[in-house]
Design a protein around this motif. Structure first.
Motif, PDB file in Angstrom:
ATOM      1  N   ASP A   9       6.044  38.312  -6.186  1.00 21.14           N
ATOM      2  CA  ASP A   9       7.009  37.995  -5.127  1.00 21.14           C
ATOM      3  C   ASP A   9       6.267  37.555  -3.860  1.00 21.14           C
ATOM      4  O   ASP A   9       5.668  38.375  -3.164  1.00 21.14           O
ATOM      5  N   PHE A  10       6.316  36.259  -3.575  1.00 23.63           N
ATOM      6  CA  PHE A  10       5.592  35.715  -2.427  1.00 23.63           C
ATOM      7  C   PHE A  10       6.483  35.517  -1.193  1.00 23.63           C
ATOM      8  O   PHE A  10       6.087  34.852  -0.237  1.00 23.63           O
ATOM      9  N   THR A  11       7.717  36.069  -1.243  1.00 27.50           N
ATOM     10  CA  THR A  11       8.701  35.792  -0.182  1.00 27.50           C
ATOM     11  C   THR A  11       8.163  36.069   1.224  1.00 27.50           C
ATOM     12  O   THR A  11       8.283  35.229   2.120  1.00 27.50           O
ATOM     13  N   GLU A  12       7.561  37.257   1.402  1.00 29.31           N
ATOM     14  CA  GLU A  12       7.116  37.639   2.748  1.00 29.31           C
ATOM     15  C   GLU A  12       6.094  36.628   3.286  1.00 29.31           C
ATOM     16  O   GLU A  12       6.182  36.202   4.444  1.00 29.31           O
ATOM     17  N   MET A  13       5.171  36.212   2.414  1.00 27.14           N
ATOM     18  CA  MET A  13       4.133  35.277   2.853  1.00 27.14           C
ATOM     19  C   MET A  13       4.736  33.907   3.186  1.00 27.14           C
ATOM     20  O   MET A  13       4.366  33.276   4.186  1.00 27.14           O
ATOM     21  N   ILE A  14       5.691  33.473   2.375  1.00 26.89           N
ATOM     22  CA  ILE A  14       6.321  32.163   2.618  1.00 26.89           C
ATOM     23  C   ILE A  14       7.059  32.190   3.965  1.00 26.89           C
ATOM     24  O   ILE A  14       6.937  31.276   4.786  1.00 26.89           O
ATOM     25  N   ASN A  15       7.789  33.282   4.209  1.00 29.23           N
ATOM     26  CA  ASN A  15       8.515  33.388   5.483  1.00 29.23           C
ATOM     27  C   ASN A  15       7.566  33.433   6.669  1.00 29.23           C
ATOM     28  O   ASN A  15       7.812  32.823   7.709  1.00 29.23           O
ATOM     29  N   GLN A  16       6.457  34.151   6.498  1.00 30.46           N
ATOM     30  CA  GLN A  16       5.495  34.215   7.601  1.00 30.46           C
ATOM     31  C   GLN A  16       4.885  32.838   7.875  1.00 30.46           C
ATOM     32  O   GLN A  16       4.696  32.456   9.033  1.00 30.46           O
ATOM     33  N   ALA A  17       4.608  32.090   6.804  1.00 38.70           N
ATOM     34  CA  ALA A  17       4.042  30.739   6.979  1.00 38.70           C
ATOM     35  C   ALA A  17       5.028  29.867   7.771  1.00 38.70           C
ATOM     36  O   ALA A  17       4.625  29.096   8.651  1.00 38.70           O
ATOM     37  N   LEU A  18       6.324  30.012   7.471  1.00 32.49           N
ATOM     38  CA  LEU A  18       7.335  29.226   8.192  1.00 32.49           C
ATOM     39  C   LEU A  18       7.367  29.630   9.669  1.00 32.49           C
ATOM     40  O   LEU A  18       7.418  28.784  10.555  1.00 32.49           O
ATOM     41  N   GLU A  19       7.285  30.930   9.921  1.00 24.92           N
ATOM     42  CA  GLU A  19       7.296  31.407  11.307  1.00 24.92           C
ATOM     43  C   GLU A  19       6.077  30.917  12.085  1.00 24.92           C
ATOM     44  O   GLU A  19       6.175  30.556  13.250  1.00 24.92           O
ATOM     45  N   LEU A  20       4.921  30.927  11.421  1.00 21.61           N
ATOM     46  CA  LEU A  20       3.690  30.501  12.106  1.00 21.61           C
ATOM     47  C   LEU A  20       3.739  29.016  12.465  1.00 21.61           C
ATOM     48  O   LEU A  20       3.074  28.574  13.403  1.00 21.61           O
ATOM     49  N   GLY A  21       4.496  28.247  11.743  1.00 25.66           N
ATOM     50  CA  GLY A  21       4.765  26.861  12.124  1.00 25.66           C
ATOM     51  C   GLY A  21       3.770  25.825  11.635  1.00 25.66           C
ATOM     52  O   GLY A  21       4.060  24.648  11.591  1.00 25.66           O
ATOM     53  N   GLY A  22       2.546  26.242  11.349  1.00 27.34           N
ATOM     54  CA  GLY A  22       1.583  25.306  10.752  1.00 27.34           C
ATOM     55  C   GLY A  22       0.893  24.388  11.742  1.00 27.34           C
ATOM     56  O   GLY A  22       0.915  24.603  12.953  1.00 27.34           O
ATOM     57  N   PHE A  23       0.262  23.341  11.189  1.00 22.74           N
ATOM     58  CA  PHE A  23      -0.471  22.391  12.022  1.00 22.74           C
ATOM     59  C   PHE A  23       0.518  21.547  12.827  1.00 22.74           C
ATOM     60  O   PHE A  23       1.594  21.201  12.352  1.00 22.74           O
ATOM     61  N   LYS A  24       0.092  21.216  14.050  1.00 22.45           N
ATOM     62  CA  LYS A  24       1.001  20.491  14.962  1.00 22.45           C
ATOM     63  C   LYS A  24       1.039  19.002  14.665  1.00 22.45           C
ATOM     64  O   LYS A  24       2.012  18.324  14.955  1.00 22.45           O
ATOM     65  N   GLU A  25      -0.075  18.472  14.162  1.00 24.90           N
ATOM     66  CA  GLU A  25      -0.062  17.037  13.866  1.00 24.90           C
ATOM     67  C   GLU A  25      -0.952  16.659  12.682  1.00 24.90           C
ATOM     68  O   GLU A  25      -1.787  17.465  12.259  1.00 24.90           O
ATOM     69  N   ASP A  26      -0.738  15.461  12.190  1.00 19.52           N
ATOM     70  CA  ASP A  26      -1.553  14.955  11.073  1.00 19.52           C
ATOM     71  C   ASP A  26      -2.948  14.589  11.567  1.00 19.52           C
ATOM     72  O   ASP A  26      -3.096  14.024  12.647  1.00 19.52           O
ATOM     73  N   GLU A  27      -3.944  14.878  10.759  1.00 21.35           N
ATOM     74  CA  GLU A  27      -5.300  14.384  11.037  1.00 21.35           C
ATOM     75  C   GLU A  27      -5.441  13.023  10.363  1.00 21.35           C
ATOM     76  O   GLU A  27      -4.770  12.775   9.357  1.00 21.35           O
TER      77      GLU A  27
END
Ligand code: SF4
Ligand code: SF3
Length: 547
Positions: free
Chosen positions: A344-362
């Motif tokens: 069950d990877f739900t918690e990690m997936i939700n946290q990744a969404l909250e963290l928002g990720g990279f702001k722009e493409d390299e």
């Protein structure tokens, strides 16, 4: 503590205060105790096999998982080791009830105490720590430890196969027999050498089972242009070797807007048809394992460690790091292994969404991966033509582990200095030393052909055997040399496999194992032509002759 199982061991002699890998003396003790228990379990299981009975799957799975957990950079969590230790006691008790312990070697019936404090308070005893038996002949110790480290490596491969439906009785029977043999006091150098070679052969079978599990589940890797730069958006970085974890995570992130990057040894995951069909498996993040503390620092995404190599996490990313399977760090979130259900990877997936990720493409950069045995051998005709026409002079298999110590530039320089009419086959994380350099093409092929993970050593050996077949020569007569880098115990077992198959003139580096004594080294040199790497200039000259 005393540990010298990996290449970065302190002073090239042994870690005695704390591991260079951050393993604490406490964890080292928990691991030593577990290994001693597993040796006994191996002995009793082998007795069962001798009686014509089968080892139950649970015990087999536990034994491989337990050995794997003690491999370098896998598990640093004492509470997890205590769980293993308790389960080992239970399994051993049942085995003794079944087969009796009248003729068992000393310590085969060793039962461990069941709290961390009590385990840590255990006194030294001859079979416990590597150096605890002062009277043991150093060459015997050297070969006994080589066998144990090789077993740890094979257990990792067996475990990766097992979680994907690959199980082989022959491999499990070998595993328990070798474990049990390490308890014998009357063992000779000759016997231990033979056992190491038998382990090498057994591992070849094990890697075949793993190869079948991987290609059976996900298809054969195909040449794939893989992104190595960042893309805007939330993401998860998946590290380690476990392709089942990658698949389950891909299935659970479907439609969620989370990009998946492979990391370290997961890099070749991008080339399997059944994995790369998920379009948000977008590429690879970062370099080899030893760069992780720097590369994960303040990462705006999550990280999943599915196997080695885990380093001591920094506070700046510890809250977004997850371990699974055999991996562990005491206060890092752990995702449990479910035998028949997806994790069950739900918690990690939700946290990744909250963290928002990279702001722009390299700005985009790509490299080609996916030259597994099928992809290479489907081009065998063209390769043979190119060799006959003199367009390809020589092949180098430059592969194995990467690591932090200086001296590993050898592999970068070797790749850079290898002549333009030579091809480099590579595998495992050692490839990060040169896989992003632009080394061009040779006879229409990329100069660097990425065969896959260290788990794909089977495929690399198959390529060598098939070429020998096509050229109608012995595999040692091929224009092919092996330039191997080692770090942890999977490299030890792959080396044993190569030696057991009669592959000669392997160059090993960046330094030789601390657990190999001068006498044993001499045997390896005399019998197998194993040699330490020197400088790229000298080694290239030795292999190819003066220009
Ligand atoms: Fe030292 Fe390697 Fe053992 Fe870690 S695994 S304690 S670095 S020898
Ligand atoms: Fe690398 Fe740790 Fe060995 Fe699979 S990930 S090769 S070092």
């Amino acid at each position: 503590m005393f540990c010298f199982q990996c290449e970065q061991t302190a002073g090239s002699k042994g870690c005695t205060k704390v591991g260079v890998c951050s393993k604490s003396p406490e964890t080292a003790k928990m691991q030593d105790v577990l290994i001693l228990q597993l040796k006994g379990i191996g002995y009793y299981c082998n007795e069962l096999v001798n009686k014509g009975e089968e080892i139950c799957r649970e015990t087999a799975d536990f034994t491989m998982e337990g050995c794997f957990a003690t491999l370098t950079n896998v598990n640093f969590d004492n509470d997890r080791f205590l769980q293993y230790i308790k389960k080992a006691n239970k399994i051993k008790k049942e085995l003794i009830e079944k087969v009796g312990n009248e003729s068992a070697p000393k310590d085969a019936d060793f039962m461990a105490p069941e709290t961390v404090e009590q385990v840590l308070a255990l006194p030294d005893m001859p079979n416990l720590g590597v150096m605890d038996d002062e009277n043991l002949d150093m060459d015997i110790r050297s070969l006994r430890e080589m066998l144990i480290y090789g077993l740890k490596g094979m257990s990792a491969y067996a475990h990766h196969a097992f979680v994907q439906g690959g199980y082989d009785k022959e491999v499990v029977n070998g595993m328990v027999r070798f474990l049990g043999e390490t308890l014998r006091k009357d063992i000779t150098v000759e016997e231990l050498l033979n056992l190491n070679m038998e382990l090498g052969k057994c591992n070849f079978k094990c890697m075949e089972v793993l190869d079948n599990a991987n290609t059976g589940n996900y298809g054969h890797p195909e040449p794939t242009e893989m992104l190595i730069t960042k893309k805007k958006g939330p993401f998860i970085v998946v590290s380690g070797h476990d392709l089942r974890d990658l698949r389950e995570l891909l299935e659970q992130t479907e439609g969620k807007g989370v990009n998946i990057y492979t990391h370290g040894e997961m890099l070749p995951g991008c080339a399997y048809p059944e994995l790369k069909k998920h379009k948000y498996l977008i590429g690879n993040f970062g370099g080899a394992w030893q760069d992780q503390q720097k590369e994960f620092d303040n990462l705006p995404g999550c990280i999943l460690m599915t196997s080695n190599c885990l380093m001591k996490p920094r506070d700046s990313y510890k809250d977004r790091l997850y371990t699974t399977s055999v991996v562990g760090w005491d206060d890092v979130k752990h995702i449990e292994y479910n035998k028949d259900q997806p994790k069950d990877f739900t918690e990690m997936i939700n946290q990744a969404l909250e963290l928002g990720g990279f702001k722009e493409d390299e700005p985009e950069k790509r490299i080609t991966v996916g030259f597994g045995r099928n992809a290479v051998l489907s081009n065998a005709g063209a390769i043979i033509e190119a060799v006959k026409a003199g367009k390809i002079r020589h092949f180098f298999l430059v592969g194995g582990c990467d690591g932090a110590r200086p001296g590993r530039n050898y592999y970068t320089e070797f790749a850079e200095q290898s002549p333009d009419d030579t091809i480099i086959l590579t595998l495992a994380c050692g490839k990060f030393r040169f896989n992003k350099l632009d080394l061009g093409t040779v006879a229409g092929f990329p100069k660097v052909l990425d065969v896959g993970q260290c788990n794909d050593a089977y495929g690399a050996i198959q390529i060598a055997l098939a070429l020998a077949n096509a050229f109608e020569c012995d595999v040692n007569e091929l224009p092919l040399s092996y330039i191997i880098s080692w770090y942890e115990q999977k490299a030890v077992v792959v080396l044993l496999t190569m030696l057991s198959l009669g592959l000669k003139n392997i160059y090993l580096g960046p330094t030789l194992p601390a657990f190999v004594t001068p006498n044993i080294l001499q045997v390896l040199v005399d019998k197998f032509g194993l040699r330490p790497v020197s400088t790229p200039e000298k080694d290239l000259e030795e292999i190819l002759g003066k220009k």
